[in-house]
Design a protein around this motif. Structure first.
Motif, mmCIF file in Angstrom:
data_model
loop_
_atom_site.group_PDB
_atom_site.id
_atom_site.type_symbol
_atom_site.label_atom_id
_atom_site.label_comp_id
_atom_site.label_asym_id
_atom_site.label_seq_id
_atom_site.Cartn_x
_atom_site.Cartn_y
_atom_site.Cartn_z
ATOM 1 N N LEU A 7 -6.208 1.855 -8.415
ATOM 2 C CA LEU A 7 -5.431 2.950 -8.983
ATOM 3 C C LEU A 7 -6.104 4.271 -8.642
ATOM 4 C CD1 LEU A 7 -4.673 1.473 -12.510
ATOM 5 C CD2 LEU A 7 -3.273 1.387 -10.453
ATOM 6 N N LEU A 8 -5.302 5.241 -8.251
ATOM 7 C CA LEU A 8 -5.801 6.577 -7.957
ATOM 8 C C LEU A 8 -4.983 7.558 -8.768
ATOM 9 C CD1 LEU A 8 -5.976 6.366 -4.059
ATOM 10 C CD2 LEU A 8 -7.868 6.133 -5.657
ATOM 11 N N VAL A 29 3.504 -3.001 -0.317
ATOM 12 C CA VAL A 29 3.201 -1.796 -1.083
ATOM 13 C C VAL A 29 4.184 -1.732 -2.240
ATOM 14 C CG1 VAL A 29 2.951 0.709 -1.001
ATOM 15 C CG2 VAL A 29 2.480 -0.657 1.054
ATOM 16 N N SER A 30 3.665 -1.531 -3.445
ATOM 17 C CA SER A 30 4.538 -1.440 -4.612
ATOM 18 C C SER A 30 4.150 -0.226 -5.443
ATOM 19 C CB SER A 30 4.446 -2.716 -5.461
ATOM 20 O OG SER A 30 3.129 -2.893 -5.932
ATOM 21 N N THR A 37 -1.582 8.331 -4.250
ATOM 22 C CA THR A 37 -1.765 6.944 -3.820
ATOM 23 C C THR A 37 -1.684 6.731 -2.308
ATOM 24 O OG1 THR A 37 0.584 6.509 -4.156
ATOM 25 C CG2 THR A 37 -0.907 6.059 -6.010
ATOM 26 N N ALA A 38 -1.154 7.692 -1.570
ATOM 27 C CA ALA A 38 -1.041 7.542 -0.108
ATOM 28 C C ALA A 38 -2.397 7.284 0.558
ATOM 29 C CB ALA A 38 -0.348 8.759 0.490
ATOM 30 N N PRO A 39 -3.503 7.886 0.083
ATOM 31 C CA PRO A 39 -4.798 7.597 0.717
ATOM 32 C C PRO A 39 -5.167 6.107 0.689
ATOM 33 C CG PRO A 39 -4.972 9.577 -0.597
ATOM 34 C CD PRO A 39 -3.623 8.963 -0.908
ATOM 35 N N GLY A 67 3.290 9.948 1.263
ATOM 36 C CA GLY A 67 3.497 8.570 1.704
ATOM 37 C C GLY A 67 4.241 8.512 3.018
ATOM 38 N N LEU A 68 5.238 9.355 3.162
ATOM 39 C CA LEU A 68 5.999 9.439 4.405
ATOM 40 C C LEU A 68 5.083 9.836 5.563
ATOM 41 C CD1 LEU A 68 8.914 9.255 5.530
ATOM 42 C CD2 LEU A 68 9.043 11.714 5.182
ATOM 43 N N GLN A 69 4.173 10.756 5.327
ATOM 44 C CA GLN A 69 3.235 11.170 6.372
ATOM 45 C C GLN A 69 2.330 10.017 6.805
ATOM 46 O OE1 GLN A 69 1.539 14.528 4.299
ATOM 47 N NE2 GLN A 69 2.821 15.978 5.433
#
Length: 121
Positions: A7-8, A29-30, A37-39, A67-69
Motif C-alpha cells: 500500500l502506498l 492489477v486491482s 500507486t502507479a510507482p 497509471g496511464l503514463q
C-alpha cells in the motif's frame, strides 16, 4: 522475481504476479492506479521482463493519469525491446480513458484474459 504488492499513500492498488513462465508474465492489477500507486506497477515493470507481458486490469477500479503514463511507458519499452504486451480490461471507464489518450492504438486491449493469452502467446 521481485514482484510484490504494498500500500502506498491513501489509495490502494495491488500488483500480483499471476503467471510466470520463461516467455510469459501476467501481472494482475486491482484497486486504484493513480499517483500514489502507479510507482508500484512501474517498479514491477522495471524488472527484466519475458517476451510477452499481459497486464490484467480487469479488477482495476480507477485509472488515473499517472497509471496511464506507466502503461504508456510499458508499451514504449516493449516495442523498443521487441517484446509483446497486452492489456485486459472489462471496465468501460478504463477503456474510455485508454481511448481518450489513444493507448488502445499502441497496445492491444482485450476484454478477457483468455483472449489476451490466446492472441499473444
Amino acid at each position: 522475481m521481485g514482484f510484490h504488492a504494498r500500500l502506498l499513500g491513501v489509495s490502494t492498488a495491488r500488483v500480483r504476479e499471476q503467471t510466470v513462465t520463461v516467455d510469459l508474465l501476467v501481472l494482475s492489477v486491482s484497486g486504484d492506479l493513480d499517483t500514489c500507486t502507479a510507482p508500484l506497477l512501474q517498479h514491477n515493470l522495471s524488472q527484466a521482463l519475458p517476451a510477452v507481458t499481459v497486464l490484467d486490469l480487469s479488477r482495476l477500479e480507477f485509472l488515473g493519469v499517472a497509471g496511464l503514463q506507466v502503461l504508456e511507458a510499458a508499451a514504449t519499452n516493449a516495442v523498443a525491446e521487441r517484446r509483446r504486451i497486452g492489456l485486459v480490461t472489462g471496465s468501460d471507464s478504463v477503456r474510455r480513458i485508454m481511448r481518450l489518450f489513444d493507448l488502445h492504438l499502441r497496445v492491444p486491449v482485450y476484454p478477457l484474459l483468455g483472449d489476451a493469452l490466446r492472441e499473444l502467446t
